[in-house]
Motif scaffolding. Structure first.
Motif, PDB file in Angstrom:
ATOM      1  N   LEU A 111     -32.135 -15.492 -37.873  1.00 33.93           N
ATOM      2  CA  LEU A 111     -31.493 -14.208 -37.626  1.00 33.93           C
ATOM      3  C   LEU A 111     -31.263 -13.470 -38.945  1.00 33.93           C
ATOM      4  CD1 LEU A 111     -29.851 -12.356 -35.562  1.00 33.93           C
ATOM      5  CD2 LEU A 111     -27.858 -13.645 -36.304  1.00 33.93           C
ATOM      6  N   PRO A 113     -28.927 -10.445 -39.736  1.00 33.67           N
ATOM      7  CA  PRO A 113     -27.906  -9.696 -39.014  1.00 33.67           C
ATOM      8  C   PRO A 113     -27.758  -8.266 -39.512  1.00 33.67           C
ATOM      9  CG  PRO A 113     -26.875 -11.070 -40.617  1.00 33.67           C
ATOM     10  CD  PRO A 113     -28.338 -11.301 -40.767  1.00 33.67           C
ATOM     11  N   ALA A 118     -20.592  -8.365 -44.241  1.00 39.61           N
ATOM     12  CA  ALA A 118     -19.722  -9.185 -43.407  1.00 39.61           C
ATOM     13  C   ALA A 118     -20.393 -10.485 -42.999  1.00 39.61           C
ATOM     14  CB  ALA A 118     -19.298  -8.391 -42.171  1.00 39.61           C
ATOM     15  N   SER A 119     -21.727 -10.538 -43.122  1.00 41.76           N
ATOM     16  CA  SER A 119     -22.431 -11.718 -42.639  1.00 41.76           C
ATOM     17  C   SER A 119     -22.548 -12.820 -43.678  1.00 41.76           C
ATOM     18  CB  SER A 119     -23.834 -11.337 -42.164  1.00 41.76           C
ATOM     19  OG  SER A 119     -23.725 -10.422 -41.112  1.00 41.76           O
ATOM     20  N   LEU A 120     -22.092 -12.546 -44.874  1.00 42.71           N
ATOM     21  CA  LEU A 120     -22.079 -13.589 -45.888  1.00 42.71           C
ATOM     22  C   LEU A 120     -20.632 -13.966 -46.143  1.00 42.71           C
ATOM     23  CD1 LEU A 120     -24.714 -12.043 -48.283  1.00 42.71           C
ATOM     24  CD2 LEU A 120     -24.937 -14.233 -47.134  1.00 42.71           C
ATOM     25  N   SER A 121     -20.397 -15.252 -46.291  1.00 40.45           N
ATOM     26  CA  SER A 121     -19.036 -15.679 -46.570  1.00 40.45           C
ATOM     27  C   SER A 121     -18.614 -15.145 -47.939  1.00 40.45           C
ATOM     28  CB  SER A 121     -18.956 -17.197 -46.560  1.00 40.45           C
ATOM     29  OG  SER A 121     -17.816 -17.609 -47.272  1.00 40.45           O
ATOM     30  N   PRO A 122     -17.468 -14.474 -48.008  1.00 40.85           N
ATOM     31  CA  PRO A 122     -17.049 -13.882 -49.279  1.00 40.85           C
ATOM     32  C   PRO A 122     -16.641 -14.908 -50.325  1.00 40.85           C
ATOM     33  CG  PRO A 122     -15.348 -13.585 -47.618  1.00 40.85           C
ATOM     34  CD  PRO A 122     -16.525 -14.185 -46.926  1.00 40.85           C
ATOM     35  N   GLN A 129     -25.013 -20.603 -49.868  1.00 36.50           N
ATOM     36  CA  GLN A 129     -25.277 -20.323 -48.457  1.00 36.50           C
ATOM     37  C   GLN A 129     -26.764 -20.443 -48.114  1.00 36.50           C
ATOM     38  OE1 GLN A 129     -22.743 -17.094 -46.778  1.00 36.50           O
ATOM     39  NE2 GLN A 129     -21.878 -16.946 -48.821  1.00 36.50           N
ATOM     40  N   VAL A 181     -29.829 -12.184 -47.499  1.00 36.39           N
ATOM     41  CA  VAL A 181     -29.783 -12.638 -46.106  1.00 36.39           C
ATOM     42  C   VAL A 181     -31.202 -12.858 -45.573  1.00 36.39           C
ATOM     43  CG1 VAL A 181     -29.144 -11.977 -43.768  1.00 36.39           C
ATOM     44  CG2 VAL A 181     -27.543 -11.612 -45.630  1.00 36.39           C
ATOM     45  N   MET A 184     -32.450 -16.031 -46.884  1.00 35.10           N
ATOM     46  CA  MET A 184     -31.836 -17.125 -46.154  1.00 35.10           C
ATOM     47  C   MET A 184     -32.562 -17.348 -44.826  1.00 35.10           C
ATOM     48  SD  MET A 184     -28.002 -17.398 -44.640  1.00 35.10           S
ATOM     49  CE  MET A 184     -27.174 -16.967 -46.124  1.00 35.10           C
TER      50      MET A 184
ATOM     51  N   PRO B 225     -18.809 -11.784 -38.538  1.00 32.78           N
ATOM     52  CA  PRO B 225     -20.257 -12.006 -38.551  1.00 32.78           C
ATOM     53  C   PRO B 225     -20.703 -13.177 -39.425  1.00 32.78           C
ATOM     54  CG  PRO B 225     -19.757  -9.685 -38.822  1.00 32.78           C
ATOM     55  CD  PRO B 225     -18.444 -10.407 -38.857  1.00 32.78           C
ATOM     56  N   TYR B 226     -19.955 -13.477 -40.495  1.00 29.63           N
ATOM     57  CA  TYR B 226     -20.428 -14.573 -41.348  1.00 29.63           C
ATOM     58  C   TYR B 226     -20.362 -15.915 -40.631  1.00 29.63           C
ATOM     59  CZ  TYR B 226     -15.575 -15.801 -42.535  1.00 29.63           C
ATOM     60  OH  TYR B 226     -14.261 -16.184 -42.482  1.00 29.63           O
ATOM     61  N   LEU B 229     -23.496 -15.932 -38.423  1.00 29.63           N
ATOM     62  CA  LEU B 229     -24.719 -16.200 -39.180  1.00 29.63           C
ATOM     63  C   LEU B 229     -24.785 -17.679 -39.562  1.00 29.63           C
ATOM     64  CD1 LEU B 229     -27.284 -15.023 -40.306  1.00 29.63           C
ATOM     65  CD2 LEU B 229     -26.127 -14.628 -42.450  1.00 29.63           C
ATOM     66  N   ALA B 232     -25.995 -19.321 -36.639  1.00 33.36           N
ATOM     67  CA  ALA B 232     -27.411 -19.031 -36.432  1.00 33.36           C
ATOM     68  C   ALA B 232     -28.296 -19.843 -37.365  1.00 33.36           C
ATOM     69  CB  ALA B 232     -27.678 -17.539 -36.620  1.00 33.36           C
ATOM     70  N   LYS B 233     -27.709 -20.324 -38.475  1.00 32.83           N
ATOM     71  CA  LYS B 233     -28.457 -21.163 -39.392  1.00 32.83           C
ATOM     72  C   LYS B 233     -28.711 -22.533 -38.797  1.00 32.83           C
ATOM     73  CE  LYS B 233     -26.121 -20.086 -43.457  1.00 32.83           C
ATOM     74  NZ  LYS B 233     -25.422 -20.566 -44.665  1.00 32.83           N
ATOM     75  N   LYS B 243     -16.044 -25.214 -43.161  1.00 34.01           N
ATOM     76  CA  LYS B 243     -16.525 -24.670 -44.430  1.00 34.01           C
ATOM     77  C   LYS B 243     -16.197 -23.189 -44.568  1.00 34.01           C
ATOM     78  CE  LYS B 243     -20.501 -23.946 -47.394  1.00 34.01           C
ATOM     79  NZ  LYS B 243     -21.907 -24.172 -47.666  1.00 34.01           N
ATOM     80  N   TYR B 244     -16.372 -22.426 -43.508  1.00 37.27           N
ATOM     81  CA  TYR B 244     -16.235 -20.978 -43.664  1.00 37.27           C
ATOM     82  C   TYR B 244     -14.879 -20.404 -43.214  1.00 37.27           C
ATOM     83  CZ  TYR B 244     -21.102 -21.111 -45.063  1.00 37.27           C
ATOM     84  OH  TYR B 244     -22.254 -21.380 -45.733  1.00 37.27           O
ATOM     85  N   ILE B 248     -10.952 -19.495 -45.456  1.00 32.69           N
ATOM     86  CA  ILE B 248     -10.330 -18.194 -45.662  1.00 32.69           C
ATOM     87  C   ILE B 248      -8.982 -18.119 -44.943  1.00 32.69           C
ATOM     88  CG2 ILE B 248     -10.612 -15.728 -45.185  1.00 32.69           C
ATOM     89  CD1 ILE B 248     -13.658 -16.277 -45.708  1.00 32.69           C
ATOM     90  N   PRO B 323     -13.000 -15.971 -54.869  1.00 35.03           N
ATOM     91  CA  PRO B 323     -13.670 -15.319 -56.002  1.00 35.03           C
ATOM     92  C   PRO B 323     -13.454 -13.807 -56.025  1.00 35.03           C
ATOM     93  CG  PRO B 323     -15.262 -16.000 -54.340  1.00 35.03           C
ATOM     94  CD  PRO B 323     -13.953 -16.610 -53.963  1.00 35.03           C
ATOM     95  N   ARG B 324     -13.119 -13.232 -54.869  1.00 37.70           N
ATOM     96  CA  ARG B 324     -12.915 -11.777 -54.852  1.00 37.70           C
ATOM     97  C   ARG B 324     -11.744 -11.410 -55.749  1.00 37.70           C
ATOM     98  NH1 ARG B 324     -12.627 -11.195 -48.520  1.00 37.70           N
ATOM     99  NH2 ARG B 324     -11.582 -13.145 -48.913  1.00 37.70           N
TER     100      ARG B 324
END
Lengths: 341, 329
Positions: A111, A113, A118-122, A129, A181, A184, B225-226, B229, B232-233, B243-244, B248, B323-324
């Motif tokens: 996919l 997206p 928003a689709s990557l973990s910050p 990833q 992405v 990935m 969405p993360y 995704l 989806a991986k 993990k995700y 947070i 990290p932000r």
């Protein structure tokens, strides 16, 4: 096309969302095929079921949504023996969180997206990833995964991948995030890439770059792309075949040239009239049209053809009463409308 | 990162200085001083104390002098000689008085904090990922009760049952024979035997709150969405959740470490009074009511410094996990 080139066959797919307010029939009997190496565009207004189709194939339909009927047959090519044997798997029968489905997800079907930010973990680097996806589906160690990730980023046109693989998403521009992405998604060489409006969040210049990139990667890697978009311009540029959806059903399916030059369904025709064209105004002096009305309330689907309340060519007593038939008007050009019956 | 920490540490100095002034002035604000109430106490008991002796004591503590002189005497003692002054009520140096209590308090509070996190986070994660399941409802009800019941009430109830049903001696942190004994292996074992009740009570409150926080935060993150995704991986649910989104969702825990540090010392005062624990809470309360100014002042100062340090630790932790924040200029 030869039968062994078939990749995915979707038959009568129904995905419903069971909400407190009622049942939303997000997909109400969807049929179409995806062939190996094909680029198929799925177009329609917001809420027509484009994204739900993608999520149904990936089996990641969010709760309270559920596939209630139909089949999604995935023709998996077994790589290890040279004979090119093909295994048929009905994805709807698999446990969505089970190991079989997870082995297909990400590895065979990937996919890209809509919102790369928003689709990557910050809080994880993009390298982390991407490597995760590689290590999940290929038997490689950390070092090797990293090398592969850098190679993939490079292919995706990501500048200085060696130095920037340890960047966090917020340090990258929108275009770079989308390249990450895409890298990935392609890292495990999937046979189908589902791109869910991959350029909606980008500016037009970046959009053009990303689209060109996806085409060249498809050319190199030979995968099929299911391109979900509401942008018909993108469809014209990217796709060979187009599926037009309206309220959870396919209303027209045709090669891309037929869709643009010989659209059959009134909905497709209306969609095309609503695209601005350069030079058109001075020649024809007409205003840009929009489709009358809005998509109906998802809880109450109109009787007969779902599009009839907004259709300019509706036949009273027919369109609001009977289900329109699915007709093949020309070879490879199918439409769901009584006008061609 | 190092520059950031150094800058924050430098900023702490004026903050703590200001706080020390304010806490000292606050102690001086009520009319009278310790000597007044001390002499009055002696007189009511029929004892006569000579004016000269009173004056001597006043002189020794600097009571007759202006506030700023008293402040300078006090703060320079702490900084230059590590002398926190003399507790007037206990007739003992403050340092000896609170040293052991602080240790006990930190042990007690730290253990209960960790226990509550270890219980709260997994339950919160389960509740969020199985939202509206039966177990989620059960956990929600229990945690609401946990949040709602005041700790001291819980302490009384548990004490009652432990005493009457289990025949346990539950008051205090030590058995009678170990209270004033020097530290030894037996004393530690004895402490551990007593520790579980206050830990349990303190942990109930912390756990209940922690479950609610984790659940609410995770619910916000689960539909991002993360997460989709990552799914989806082809990641397994268990791995991707931990993990995700959990990573947070736990940010509030790190950002509240700052306050936890101060409440390690002052928190649980009420529970400590009820359970008669030899922690700092009850002593601090007593020092404030009797205007034992060096003792009270020391407490206030330690608490403020801990709060400031705690905030710094929070910020560093947050920058470390997110990290932000770390990379912000």
């Amino acid at each position: 096309m030869k039968q062994d080139q078939l990749l995915i066959a979707i038959k009568n797919l129904k995905t419903y969302f069971f909400l407190d307010e009622g049942t939303v029939r997000a997909l109400d009997g969807v049929d179409f095929d995806i062939w190996r190496g094909q680029t198929i565009g799925v177009v329609g207004e917001s809420g027509c079921g484009k994204s739900v189709t993608a999520r149904s194939i990936l089996r990641i339909v969010p709760r309270p949504g559920r596939i209630v009927d139909g089949t999604i047959t995935f023709y998996r090519r077994l790589h290890d023996n040279g004979a090119g044997q093909i295994e048929e798997i009905d994805l709807t029968k698999l446990d969505p969180t089970g190991p079989e489905m997870r082995n297909i997800r990400g590895a065979e079907i990937a996919l890209v997206p809509q919102e790369p930010m928003a689709s990557l973990s910050p809080v994880h680097t993009i390298g982390n990833q991407i490597c995760e996806a590689i290590m999940l589906h290929q038997k490689v160690g950390k070092e090797e995964a990293r090398v592969k990730a850098i190679e993939m980023l490079d292919r995706a046109g990501f500048p200085q991948p060696k130095q920037r693989i340890d960047s966090y998403p917020h340090q990258l521009s929108g275009g770079l995030r989308q390249r990450a992405v895409i890298a990935m998604g392609l890292s495990c060489h999937p046979s189908l890439l589902i791109a869910d409006e991959p350029t909606t969040a980008l500016d037009v210049t970046t959009e053009a770059q990303i689209l060109r990139l996806m085409r060249s990667l498809q050319h190199d890697l030979g995968m099929a792309i299911m391109f979900i978009t509401h942008n018909l311009g993108v469809v014209a540029q990217m796709c060979e075949d187009v599926v037009v959806m309206y309220m959870g059903r396919i209303v027209e399916e045709a090669p891309v040239d037929d869709i643009f030059h010989n659209p059959k369904h009134p909905y497709t025709q209306a969609l095309l009239r609503s695209i601005p064209r350069l030079g058109q105004k001075t020649k024809e002096r007409r205003q840009l049209e929009s489709i009358r009305g809005t998509v109906p309330d998802p809880y109450t689907r109109p009787r007969g053809c779902a599009f009839h309340p907004r259709c300019t060519q509706r036949i009273r007593g027919v369109c609001d009463q009977t289900e329109p038939p699915w007709l093949e008007v020309e070879p490879g050009h199918k439409v769901r409308c009584v006008l061609y019956g | 990162m190092l520059v950031y920490i150094a800058r924050r540490v430098l900023l702490m100095i004026p903050t703590i200085f200001l706080i020390s002034i304010i806490s000292f002035v606050a102690i001086q604000l009520p009319p009278g001083d310790f000597m007044t109430s001390y002499v009055a106490g002696l007189r009511t008991m029929g004892e006569n104390i000579e004016q000269e002796a009173i004056d001597n004591l006043r002189e020794r503590y600097g009571l007759g002098q202006p506030v700023y002189v008293q402040y300078i005497k006090w703060i320079s003692g702490i900084i230059l000689r590590g002398d926190w002054g003399q507790s007037m009520e206990w007739q003992k140096p403050v340092k000896d008085l609170i040293g052991e209590r602080i240790l006990l308090t930190v042990v007690l509070s730290l253990v209960s904090l960790l226990v509550s996190w270890f219980i709260a986070i997994p339950i919160g994660v389960y509740s969020a990922t199985h939202q509206y399941s039966i177990l989620d409802y059960v956990m929600s009800i229990i945690s609401f009760i946990g949040v709602g019941v005041p700790g001291f009430l819980l302490a009384l109830i548990i004490m009652y049952f432990a005493q009457t049903r289990l025949n346990l001696n539950v008051g205090g942190l030590f058995s009678q024979e170990y209270i004033n004994a020097p530290w030894s292996v037996e004393r530690v074992i004895d402490m551990l035997k007593h520790l579980w009740i206050p830990v349990l009570i303190l942990a109930v409150e912390g756990t209940a709150g922690g479950i609610r926080t984790t659940r609410a935060n995770l619910l916000d993150e689960l539909n991002k969405p993360y997460v989709e995704l990552a799914r989806a991986k082809g990641l397994s649910e268990w791995k991707l959740i931990w993990k995700y989104p959990v990573r947070i969702a736990l940010n509030p825990f790190f950002s509240t470490v700052g306050w936890s540090l101060a409440s390690l010392i002052s928190g649980a005062t009420l529970i400590s009074v009820v359970l008669s624990l030899q922690t700092t809470g009850p002593m601090q309360l007593r020092a404030l009511t009797s205007q034992d100014m060096y003792l009270a002042g020391s407490f206030l100062l330690i608490l403020s410094v801990l709060t400031v340090i705690g905030t710094l630790i929070s910020d560093i932790l947050l920058a470390w996990v997110d990290p932000r924040i770390r990379l912000e200029k």
